[in-house]
Scaffold this motif. Structure first.
Motif, mmCIF file in Angstrom:
data_model
loop_
_atom_site.group_PDB
_atom_site.id
_atom_site.type_symbol
_atom_site.label_atom_id
_atom_site.label_comp_id
_atom_site.label_asym_id
_atom_site.label_seq_id
_atom_site.Cartn_x
_atom_site.Cartn_y
_atom_site.Cartn_z
ATOM 1 N N VAL A 119 55.744 -13.022 -2.115
ATOM 2 C CA VAL A 119 55.087 -13.481 -3.345
ATOM 3 C C VAL A 119 56.055 -14.282 -4.201
ATOM 4 N N GLU A 166 47.057 -15.021 -10.512
ATOM 5 C CA GLU A 166 47.832 -13.778 -10.569
ATOM 6 C C GLU A 166 47.978 -13.205 -9.160
ATOM 7 N N MET A 167 49.184 -12.703 -8.854
ATOM 8 C CA MET A 167 49.460 -12.061 -7.577
ATOM 9 C C MET A 167 50.105 -10.712 -7.852
ATOM 10 N N TYR A 200 47.980 -6.095 -1.452
ATOM 11 C CA TYR A 200 48.115 -7.381 -2.142
ATOM 12 C C TYR A 200 46.813 -7.675 -2.867
ATOM 13 N N GLN A 249 44.983 -10.484 -5.537
ATOM 14 C CA GLN A 249 45.110 -11.872 -6.025
ATOM 15 C C GLN A 249 43.914 -12.190 -6.915
ATOM 16 N N ALA A 254 45.425 -15.260 0.581
ATOM 17 C CA ALA A 254 45.629 -13.812 0.577
ATOM 18 C C ALA A 254 45.913 -13.309 1.986
#
Length: 486
Positions: A354, A430-431, A442, A444, A474
């Motif tokens: 990321v 946003e991650m 994860y 996203q 993703a």
């Protein structure tokens, strides 16, 4: 120990000056409109960071209280009525410095414009210097032309033009004489003026040891880097405006930044004197020559040791509004694309992927689509994807990342990017990295706040591609983390 105030500490020069003043044993107070943008810089805990706007005179005298030397390193790169904005900020700063009893102001300006036909950018830089010199506080104005160093806009422009164009049709200004100076010598002068005792109130030309044309600089750059000799054919038809578009198309420097840079090259910029040596003597080995400045800059880029970049500076406007936290978006409309994927890899491995996103690594999804979006942005006057990133592995708040800017980073957990491409609204990406039953998760989220009908139509036009772009992103980030974890 000298008590210093540095304005423009989020910019290219100021961000390098502050730590050098600290290393020299001085105290440093950084003045910025957005203190968060200095939160993660390596030297932040050693300096005092205060929030103030030079356009607003209230409170500036308090910001400058107990200050010996104040560095004025702010200027506009365009925008509506930027000359008036620069004039107002300089007057406010001069008045506040006088009221606070500041011993000296040091201002880094541009070359002497010389005649009435000079560009508005150069005229404004000169006017700011005149305002500070007449403000009642002894002021040193350092007038530099092209500054050569890793991450500077001038260096990036020279680098990409030379590397990408083995043969080029160029505007006439490539024959104009310039006296470039290495960023190390600029910083040496700036730091030295914290200790010079004389009450000097004047301008000094500063430049390196060589006078070159821009064509000479491109040829010398090619020779230093081992490229084949460049064929340069100057023509009369490329105006400064067309030249800026040409620079914007070939280099990472967008048109709105290229315009003032090109305008400063239209006139010759050669030092008329070297009087500064009476106060700050040249180093034993002399000032850094062009070839060595190029080698030093490229070495920093190769070693991923670029301290500051032109793209990190806030060139226009006030600090952007952060992502709203009101779940109802204050009655407005927010479009959201949210995706979650389990990742069979530890949190740390996922976070490394990321934080390393963008730049040469890319965006893990449909490269052609990202490239086309970047070119569309550049054609409309935006920054496009070519800004890249300063460091291939680490990010901090306020940094530019392709056509995004880092708005928030919580190491190991969150990276929030604010869009700086041209869109009819405001956008964020946003991650998140979170613990998961089989390693990590994860998450996203893309958020878009439309502006007017155009904003709504924009989202509806691009939403059919989100499954490919955001869904692929993703999926590929998860796969990259799993591969890295072995």
């Amino acid at each position: 120990m000298v008590r210093c105030v540095v304005t423009g500490a989020t910019g290219y020069v100021g961000g390098r000056l502050a730590p050098r003043l600290l290393d020299a044993g001085h105290t440093v107070r950084c003045v910025t409109r957005d203190a968060g943008r200095l939160r993660d810089v390596p030297w932040a805990t050693r300096a005092e960071i205060v929030t103030a706007d030079l356009a607003e005179p209230e409170g500036l005298a308090e910001v400058l209280a107990d200050t010996d030397v104040a560095y004025y390193l702010v200027h506009s790169m365009g925008g509506p009525d930027f000359e008036a904005a620069d004039r107002r900020a300089a007057r406010n700063f001069a008045a506040a410095a006088r009221a606070a009893g500041v011993r000296r102001i040091v201002y880094l300006g541009g070359p002497d414009p010389g005649d009435a036909d000079a560009s508005p950018h150069l005229r404004s830089r000169a006017e700011v210097g005149d305002i500070l010199l007449a403000g009642g506080v002894p002021t040193v104005v350092l007038r530099a032309a092209v500054i050569l160093g890793s991450g500077s806009a001038s260096f990036e422009m020279l680098r990409y033009l030379t590397e990408r164009l083995p043969a080029m049709v160029t505007p006439r200004w490539v024959r104009n004489r310039i006296q470039p100076i290495a960023i190390r010598d600029v910083l040496r002068y700036l730091v030295a003026w914290a200790d010079v005792p004389d009450e000097v109130n004047r301008a000094f030309d500063i430049g390196g040891p060589e006078v070159l044309t821009y064509a000479d600089m491109m040829r010398r750059y090619a020779a230093v880097t081992g490229l084949r000799p460049r064929l340069i054919v100057p023509v009369r038809v490329l105006s400064p405006k067309l030249s800026a578009l040409w620079v914007g198309a070939v280099t990472p420097v967008p048109g709105r930044i290229a315009r003032p840079l090109v305008a400063s090259l239209v006139h010759e910029a050669v030092c008329a004197e070297h009087d500064i040596a009476r106060y700050v003597p040249d180093p034993p080995g002399g000032l850094i020559g062009f070839d060595d400045a190029v080698r030093l800059g490229l070495a920093k880029i190769r070693d991923a040791d670029v301290e500051t970049r032109w793209a990190t500076a806030a060139w226009t406007g006030a600090p952007a509004e952060p992502l709203p936290t009101d779940p109802n978006w204050s009655g407005g409309t927010a479009y959201v694309d949210e995706r979650t994927r389990p990742v069979h890899a530890p949190d740390a491995a996922l976070w490394r992927v990321v934080e390393g996103i963008g730049g040469e690594t890319g965006w893990y999804s449909f490269p052609l689509a990202w490239s086309v979006r970047g070119w569309m942005d550049r054609l409309s006057g935006g920054v496009g994807l070519r800004r890249g990133r300063r460091d291939p592995h680490r990010l901090h708040v306020g940094e530019a990342l392709d056509f995004w800017r880092v708005e928030e980073i919580v190491p190991g957990h969150l990276l929030r990017l604010r869009a700086e491409m041209r869109v009819p609204g405001r956008a964020w990406l946003e991650m998140y990295v979170e613990p998961g039953p089989d390693g990590s998760v994860y998450r996203q989220r893309a958020v878009f706040l439309p502006r007017g009908l155009a904003g709504h139509l924009y989202w509806k036009a691009v939403s059919p591609f989100h499954a490919v772009v955001f869904g692929g992103m993703a999926r590929n980030i998860a796969h990259a983390a799993e591969r890295a974890a072995g």
